[in-house]
Design a protein around this motif. Sequence first.
Motif, mmCIF file in Angstrom:
data_model
loop_
_atom_site.group_PDB
_atom_site.id
_atom_site.type_symbol
_atom_site.label_atom_id
_atom_site.label_comp_id
_atom_site.label_asym_id
_atom_site.label_seq_id
_atom_site.Cartn_x
_atom_site.Cartn_y
_atom_site.Cartn_z
ATOM 1 N N PHE A 216 55.093 27.274 57.408
ATOM 2 C CA PHE A 216 54.864 27.885 55.972
ATOM 3 C C PHE A 216 53.738 27.755 55.398
ATOM 4 O O PHE A 216 52.885 28.760 54.911
ATOM 5 N N SER A 217 53.098 26.625 55.321
ATOM 6 C CA SER A 217 51.744 26.155 54.649
ATOM 7 C C SER A 217 50.771 27.073 55.616
ATOM 8 O O SER A 217 49.536 27.332 54.916
ATOM 9 N N LEU A 218 50.627 26.956 56.653
ATOM 10 C CA LEU A 218 49.894 27.561 57.606
ATOM 11 C C LEU A 218 49.593 29.375 57.343
ATOM 12 O O LEU A 218 48.707 29.755 57.324
ATOM 13 N N LEU A 219 50.779 29.843 57.240
ATOM 14 C CA LEU A 219 50.953 31.200 56.616
ATOM 15 C C LEU A 219 50.398 31.399 55.516
ATOM 16 O O LEU A 219 49.877 32.243 55.154
ATOM 17 N N CYS B 140 44.234 33.008 52.649
ATOM 18 C CA CYS B 140 43.169 32.593 51.866
ATOM 19 C C CYS B 140 41.726 32.223 52.477
ATOM 20 O O CYS B 140 41.530 32.150 53.669
ATOM 21 N N TYR B 141 40.761 32.462 51.652
ATOM 22 C CA TYR B 141 39.369 32.070 52.262
ATOM 23 C C TYR B 141 38.906 30.936 51.304
ATOM 24 O O TYR B 141 38.956 31.038 50.087
ATOM 25 N N LEU B 142 38.291 29.982 51.908
ATOM 26 C CA LEU B 142 37.945 28.979 51.103
ATOM 27 C C LEU B 142 36.499 28.974 50.842
ATOM 28 O O LEU B 142 35.781 29.581 51.432
ATOM 29 N N ALA B 143 35.981 28.097 49.918
ATOM 30 C CA ALA B 143 34.575 27.776 49.679
ATOM 31 C C ALA B 143 33.984 29.100 49.004
ATOM 32 O O ALA B 143 34.038 29.391 47.925
ATOM 33 N N ASN B 144 33.451 30.099 49.789
ATOM 34 C CA ASN B 144 32.521 30.999 49.451
ATOM 35 C C ASN B 144 33.431 32.477 48.979
ATOM 36 O O ASN B 144 32.767 33.309 48.489
ATOM 37 N N GLY B 145 34.836 32.429 49.347
ATOM 38 C CA GLY B 145 35.517 33.552 49.061
ATOM 39 C C GLY B 145 35.565 34.397 50.254
ATOM 40 O O GLY B 145 34.787 34.104 51.032
ATOM 41 N N SER B 146 36.218 35.547 50.037
ATOM 42 C CA SER B 146 36.342 36.520 51.195
ATOM 43 C C SER B 146 35.174 37.374 51.194
ATOM 44 O O SER B 146 34.386 37.566 50.070
ATOM 45 N N TRP C 187 42.267 39.330 55.043
ATOM 46 C CA TRP C 187 41.418 39.997 53.965
ATOM 47 C C TRP C 187 41.898 40.613 52.930
ATOM 48 O O TRP C 187 41.843 40.290 51.734
ATOM 49 N N CYS C 188 43.015 41.547 53.348
ATOM 50 C CA CYS C 188 43.843 42.217 52.515
ATOM 51 C C CYS C 188 44.613 41.516 51.802
ATOM 52 O O CYS C 188 45.028 41.752 50.566
ATOM 53 N N LEU C 189 45.055 40.327 52.288
ATOM 54 C CA LEU C 189 46.119 39.468 51.542
ATOM 55 C C LEU C 189 45.429 38.543 50.702
ATOM 56 O O LEU C 189 46.201 37.652 49.927
ATOM 57 N N ALA C 190 44.191 38.226 50.961
ATOM 58 C CA ALA C 190 43.572 36.856 50.181
ATOM 59 C C ALA C 190 43.595 37.351 48.531
ATOM 60 O O ALA C 190 43.392 38.448 48.285
ATOM 61 N N GLN C 191 43.532 36.440 48.113
ATOM 62 C CA GLN C 191 43.957 36.343 46.456
ATOM 63 C C GLN C 191 42.756 36.150 45.678
ATOM 64 O O GLN C 191 42.687 35.731 44.467
ATOM 65 N N ASP C 192 41.703 36.316 46.151
ATOM 66 C CA ASP C 192 40.251 35.774 45.484
ATOM 67 C C ASP C 192 39.633 36.725 44.957
ATOM 68 O O ASP C 192 38.446 36.861 44.442
ATOM 69 N N GLY C 193 40.187 38.145 44.854
ATOM 70 C CA GLY C 193 39.666 39.103 44.124
ATOM 71 C C GLY C 193 40.626 40.460 44.289
ATOM 72 O O GLY C 193 41.772 40.094 44.103
ATOM 73 N N ASP C 194 40.118 41.579 44.345
ATOM 74 C CA ASP C 194 40.916 42.838 44.281
ATOM 75 C C ASP C 194 41.001 43.322 45.744
ATOM 76 O O ASP C 194 41.080 44.597 45.970
ATOM 77 N N ASN C 195 41.079 42.374 46.667
ATOM 78 C CA ASN C 195 41.373 42.798 48.134
ATOM 79 C C ASN C 195 42.321 43.745 48.324
ATOM 80 O O ASN C 195 42.476 44.741 49.117
ATOM 81 N N THR C 196 43.758 43.385 47.921
ATOM 82 C CA THR C 196 44.800 44.075 48.222
ATOM 83 C C THR C 196 44.524 45.386 47.700
ATOM 84 O O THR C 196 45.085 46.497 48.118
ATOM 85 N N LYS C 197 44.062 45.435 46.217
ATOM 86 C CA LYS C 197 44.054 46.753 45.736
ATOM 87 C C LYS C 197 42.899 47.651 46.628
ATOM 88 O O LYS C 197 43.145 48.802 46.815
ATOM 89 N N ILE C 198 41.811 47.265 46.927
ATOM 90 C CA ILE C 198 40.953 47.759 47.622
ATOM 91 C C ILE C 198 41.350 48.294 49.131
ATOM 92 O O ILE C 198 41.156 49.430 49.330
ATOM 93 N N CYS C 199 42.310 47.518 49.664
ATOM 94 C CA CYS C 199 42.833 47.977 51.027
ATOM 95 C C CYS C 199 43.962 49.243 50.600
ATOM 96 O O CYS C 199 43.854 50.179 51.611
#
Length: 131
Positions: free
Chosen positions: A8-11, A16-22, A111-123
Amino acid sequence: MKKMILLFSLLLLSGCYLANGSPPSFRFWIAPEGISEEQEKKISHDCDKKAYNMLDESQKRLFDKGDTSWEEIYKNKNEYKRYREVTRLNEKYYEQCLYDSGFRFRPPLVWCLAQDGDNTKICMENMKYRN
């Protein structure tokens, strides 16, 4: 149970993108097969010009102002809101031009599921440019 928690934690971390973001969305526009890098850059440049030319004169002034006096726009809440609308409109024109030129938007699901920006909206907005 431990395996389930680990799985579950791996999922969760897979989105997530770490450090520099997606990476930015423009990296996921795939050029048509057989096109050279030079042609790709020319098409991108032409689409950039075409998108800019589709803006009306007041939008162009605001768009250009963002290049030179970003801090001034950011301080004024209403002007910033208008600036964001103009930049989004320019992006839509640019993306449509890329699509018309044969490019396709194909980001990975992570990338679409990353929560560090508007990725889901962009997708969601660019789903029409996949095929």
